[in-house]
Design a protein around this motif. Sequence first.
Motif, PDB file in Angstrom:
ATOM      1  N   ARG A  50       0.848  -1.193   0.000  1.00 50.59           N
ATOM      2  CA  ARG A  50       0.000   0.000   0.000  1.00 50.59           C
ATOM      3  C   ARG A  50       0.876   1.232   0.000  1.00 50.59           C
ATOM      4  O   ARG A  50       2.034   1.215   0.383  1.00 50.59           O
ATOM      5  N   ILE A  51       0.267   2.328  -0.479  1.00 49.58           N
ATOM      6  CA  ILE A  51       0.955   3.600  -0.542  1.00 49.58           C
ATOM      7  C   ILE A  51      -0.045   4.696  -0.191  1.00 49.58           C
ATOM      8  O   ILE A  51      -1.224   4.612  -0.555  1.00 49.58           O
ATOM      9  N   THR A  52       0.411   5.709   0.521  1.00 51.28           N
ATOM     10  CA  THR A  52      -0.459   6.834   0.832  1.00 51.28           C
ATOM     11  C   THR A  52      -0.403   7.825  -0.326  1.00 51.28           C
ATOM     12  O   THR A  52       0.667   8.075  -0.894  1.00 51.28           O
ATOM     13  N   ILE A  57       4.078   7.160   1.462  1.00 52.31           N
ATOM     14  CA  ILE A  57       4.623   6.168   2.390  1.00 52.31           C
ATOM     15  C   ILE A  57       4.141   4.781   1.976  1.00 52.31           C
ATOM     16  O   ILE A  57       2.963   4.575   1.708  1.00 52.31           O
ATOM     17  N   THR A  58       5.071   3.847   1.936  1.00 48.09           N
ATOM     18  CA  THR A  58       4.754   2.498   1.460  1.00 48.09           C
ATOM     19  C   THR A  58       4.888   1.451   2.562  1.00 48.09           C
ATOM     20  O   THR A  58       5.582   1.651   3.563  1.00 48.09           O
ATOM     21  N   ASP A  59       4.230   0.337   2.319  1.00 46.50           N
ATOM     22  CA  ASP A  59       4.310  -0.811   3.220  1.00 46.50           C
ATOM     23  C   ASP A  59       4.099  -2.056   2.369  1.00 46.50           C
ATOM     24  O   ASP A  59       3.336  -2.016   1.388  1.00 46.50           O
ATOM     25  N   TYR A  60       4.765  -3.154   2.750  1.00 50.97           N
ATOM     26  CA  TYR A  60       4.710  -4.377   1.954  1.00 50.97           C
ATOM     27  C   TYR A  60       4.503  -5.603   2.832  1.00 50.97           C
ATOM     28  O   TYR A  60       4.943  -5.634   3.987  1.00 50.97           O
ATOM     29  N   PHE A  68       8.648  -6.613  -5.066  1.00 48.78           N
ATOM     30  CA  PHE A  68       7.568  -5.764  -5.573  1.00 48.78           C
ATOM     31  C   PHE A  68       7.792  -4.322  -5.124  1.00 48.78           C
ATOM     32  O   PHE A  68       8.301  -4.064  -4.036  1.00 48.78           O
ATOM     33  N   THR A  69       7.370  -3.401  -5.970  1.00 51.02           N
ATOM     34  CA  THR A  69       7.452  -1.980  -5.644  1.00 51.02           C
ATOM     35  C   THR A  69       6.132  -1.303  -6.000  1.00 51.02           C
ATOM     36  O   THR A  69       5.675  -1.406  -7.142  1.00 51.02           O
ATOM     37  N   ILE A  70       5.548  -0.619  -5.032  1.00 53.07           N
ATOM     38  CA  ILE A  70       4.334   0.145  -5.280  1.00 53.07           C
ATOM     39  C   ILE A  70       4.716   1.608  -5.451  1.00 53.07           C
ATOM     40  O   ILE A  70       5.597   2.124  -4.756  1.00 53.07           O
ATOM     41  N   SER A  71       4.065   2.268  -6.398  1.00 51.59           N
ATOM     42  CA  SER A  71       4.341   3.683  -6.638  1.00 51.59           C
ATOM     43  C   SER A  71       3.068   4.359  -7.117  1.00 51.59           C
ATOM     44  O   SER A  71       2.085   3.690  -7.446  1.00 51.59           O
TER      45      SER A  71
END
Length: 125
Positions: A50-52, A57-60, A68-71
């Motif tokens: 998730r990302i704000t 701010i990210t969390d995995y 994995f990378t969220i953006s």
Amino acid sequence: QGQLVESGGGLVQAGGSLRLSCAASGRTLSSYAMGWFRQAPGKEREFVARITWRSGITDYADSVKGRFTISRDNAKNTVYLQMNSLKPEDTAVYYCAAGGNYYSDTTTRRAYDYWGQGTQVTVFS
């Protein structure tokens, strides 16, 4: 109303990569966070990342950390999930979600108000 539309799923060999996209519109744009969840056959839907929206701010989940990378692209109202070093156990339907607030646990399904229709990711060995 809000809408989330996922794309980018497909069939990939183990070790390969895919990038999922989630286009947000309407009330989803005022959400605190955007999340990715996945659901494999016979299993419950689980948190992936998730990302704000505002601060990024990210969390995995531990199972995807380092792979994995969220953006997000605020100008395009789109969130991405770059998936590298894919494994057969990553096979699932991947869902985009929007919702939450500063106080909610955005690693849980109940934090989210809006969900996309899902996109299938299949990893073969």
